[in-house]
Design an enzyme around this catalytic site. Structure first.
Site, PDB file in Angstrom:
ATOM      1  N   ASP A 243     -10.209   1.371   5.003  1.00 16.21           N
ATOM      2  CA  ASP A 243      -9.464   0.289   5.648  1.00 16.21           C
ATOM      3  C   ASP A 243      -9.506   0.335   7.181  1.00 16.21           C
ATOM      4  O   ASP A 243      -8.873  -0.494   7.834  1.00 16.21           O
ATOM      5  CB  ASP A 243      -8.001   0.297   5.169  1.00 16.21           C
TER       6      ASP A 243
ATOM      7  N   GLU B 191      -5.875  17.066   8.076  1.00 12.38           N
ATOM      8  CA  GLU B 191      -6.805  17.245   9.190  1.00 12.38           C
ATOM      9  C   GLU B 191      -6.646  18.637   9.787  1.00 12.38           C
ATOM     10  O   GLU B 191      -7.630  19.348  10.042  1.00 12.38           O
ATOM     11  CB  GLU B 191      -6.544  16.212  10.300  1.00 12.38           C
TER      12      GLU B 191
HETATM   13  N1  UDP Z   1      -6.581   6.498  -1.068  1.00 16.65           N
HETATM   14  C1  UDP Z   1      -6.905   7.023  -2.311  1.00 16.65           C
HETATM   15  N2  UDP Z   1      -5.936   7.109  -3.283  1.00 16.65           N
HETATM   16  C2  UDP Z   1      -4.648   6.675  -3.091  1.00 16.65           C
HETATM   17  C3  UDP Z   1      -4.304   6.149  -1.827  1.00 16.65           C
HETATM   18  C4  UDP Z   1      -5.289   6.085  -0.840  1.00 16.65           C
HETATM   19  O1  UDP Z   1      -8.059   7.392  -2.529  1.00 16.65           O
HETATM   20  O2  UDP Z   1      -3.822   6.773  -4.010  1.00 16.65           O
HETATM   21  C5  UDP Z   1      -7.608   6.407  -0.005  1.00 16.65           C
HETATM   22  C6  UDP Z   1      -7.642   5.053   0.718  1.00 16.65           C
HETATM   23  O3  UDP Z   1      -8.578   4.170   0.109  1.00 16.65           O
HETATM   24  C7  UDP Z   1      -8.048   5.433   2.139  1.00 16.65           C
HETATM   25  C8  UDP Z   1      -7.502   6.859   2.293  1.00 16.65           C
HETATM   26  O4  UDP Z   1      -7.299   7.365   0.973  1.00 16.65           O
HETATM   27  O5  UDP Z   1      -9.452   5.433   2.314  1.00 16.65           O
HETATM   28  C9  UDP Z   1      -6.177   6.895   3.061  1.00 16.65           C
HETATM   29  O6  UDP Z   1      -5.243   6.078   2.392  1.00 16.65           O
HETATM   30  P1  UDP Z   1      -4.400   4.939   3.141  1.00 16.65           P
HETATM   31  O7  UDP Z   1      -5.313   4.081   3.926  1.00 16.65           O
HETATM   32  O8  UDP Z   1      -3.527   4.285   2.115  1.00 16.65           O
HETATM   33  O9  UDP Z   1      -3.495   5.846   4.068  1.00 16.65           O
HETATM   34  P2  UDP Z   1      -3.062   5.645   5.587  1.00 16.65           P
HETATM   35  O10 UDP Z   1      -4.262   5.229   6.355  1.00 16.65           O
HETATM   36  O11 UDP Z   1      -2.019   4.602   5.566  1.00 16.65           O
HETATM   37  O12 UDP Z   1      -2.575   6.990   5.950  1.00 16.65           O
HETATM   38 MN    MN Z   2      -5.627   3.710   5.968  1.00 16.73          MN
END
Ligand code: UDP
Ligand code: MN
Length: 332
Positions: A158, A241
């Protein structure tokens, strides 16, 4: 079987990582993969002109939801402009999704589609380790294939990526770092650079992290990483990280600041609004080849966007001349 290994990072801050060797822990299956670059021209140059570049392994965790296909489509059209890339798409799902296989094949970018389901024990907890089993599966894939050259980058599905990011990280010797836009309240997270060297970090959430950086804010040279066979990412939300960078024994002097000494923002932590999946109430007898609706709802179901239902959900309204009429009116 899952093994718990106590690892210490040399500062007394020991922690438990689940199966630090990562060979048995992630039940990951390779689905389709392609090592053929079907692109003839990239950025207006014949592909051959890019042949000497090192490969960027772009690891994208993804998971089934309404927004999955649109996110991956948008990302693919960015990556289409990037030469010498291998896209590892690790899906948080326990089976190979044929729709994703077809989608990824269509772009002509070398790719690997992996299944990498989140362990069950995290599914119902409030703060989930999002994308961790996916990234672990990708690291496991690199290790199993003995890939020890090139550059590793964790690029979520995203985010928004500037093409300059790729030329910046490609010559990473150890670990390169750069600011990430739209992180938390400052709207930014990234290194503080003085006289060409990283001296600290600007990030609103420190929480004891030695490396308070975002997942999208660094890249790692794979020859360097392969010196640390226990390199891993913990199932510990917020600390992925930090512990990953500790597990490859990062020190400040090894960090290469990118993006004009960390003054440019080449990646953004864009977050897409999620919408819950709801059924659309529409009689199955109309979802045949009399109209486009049959194929359309089949595609929507495969993409994980919407499901047609005979008796649940919001009624499908079809109108013409400003008036809605029952489907039978059009199809009989
Ligand atoms: N993701 C995943 N499983 C989940 C939730 C998220 O594989 O149950 C993936 C999501 O597609 C993204 C990454 O993990 O590439 C980080 O998730 P998200 O974008 O929801 O987190 P944020 O950026 O808000 O920390
Ligand atoms: Mn994200």
């Amino acid at each position: 079987m899952e093994m718990k290994t106590k690892v210490s990072f040399g500062d007394g801050a020991g922690l438990y990582l689940y199966d630090n060797k990562q060979t048995t822990d992630v039940p990951s299956t390779p689905c389709t993969e392609s090592f053929i670059d079907a692109r003839v021209y990239i950025q207006d140059k014949p592909r051959q002109e890019w042949d000497n570049l090192s490969t960027i392994y772009f690891v994208t965790p993804t998971y089934p939801r309404r927004e999955q296909v649109p996110e991956l489509t948008r990302l693919a059209y960015t990556l289409l402009h990037v030469p010498r890339i291998h896209w590892i798409v690790a899906n948080d799902y326990n089976a190979c999704n044929p729709y994703l296989d077809t989608l990824l094949n269509r772009f002509g970018i070398p790719f690997t589609h992996l299944t990498s389901p989140m362990p069950e024990r995290f599914r119902n907890v409030k703060s989930k380790p999002r994308g961790v089993s996916n990234r672990r599966a990708a690291m496991q894939w690199l290790r199993q294939r003995n890939i020890t050259t090139g550059v590793l980058y964790f690029g979520d599905d995203d985010n928004t990526y500037d093409l300059k990011l790729f030329s910046e990280i490609r010559d990473t010797k150890y670990v390169s770092m750069f600011p990430v836009g739209l992180i938390a309240s400052y709207g930014i997270s990234g290194p503080v650079v003085r006289k060409g060297k990283v001296v600290g970090f600007l990030d609103s959430w420190v929480a004891g992290r030695r490396w308070p950086v975002d997942m999208a804010g660094f890249a790692v040279n794979l020859a360097y990483m392969s010196e640390y066979p226990n390199a891993s990412m913990p199932f510990k939300p917020g600390y992925e990280e930090d512990y990953f960078l500790r597990s490859i024994a990062l020190t400040l002097d090894k960090i290469e600041p990118k993006g004009n000494n960390c003054t440019e923002i080449l990646v953004w932590h864009t977050q897409t609004k999620n919408h819950a999946r709801e059924p659309v109430k529409i009689d199955h007898e109309y979802l045949d080849n009399r109209s486009n609706l049959g194929a359309l709802f089949k595609a929507l179901a495969e993409m994980g966007v919407s499901d047609a239902s005979d008796d649940e959900g919001q009624k499908a309204i079809i109108s013409s001349n400003g008036k809605s009429k029952p489907l039978g009116y059009y199809l009989s």
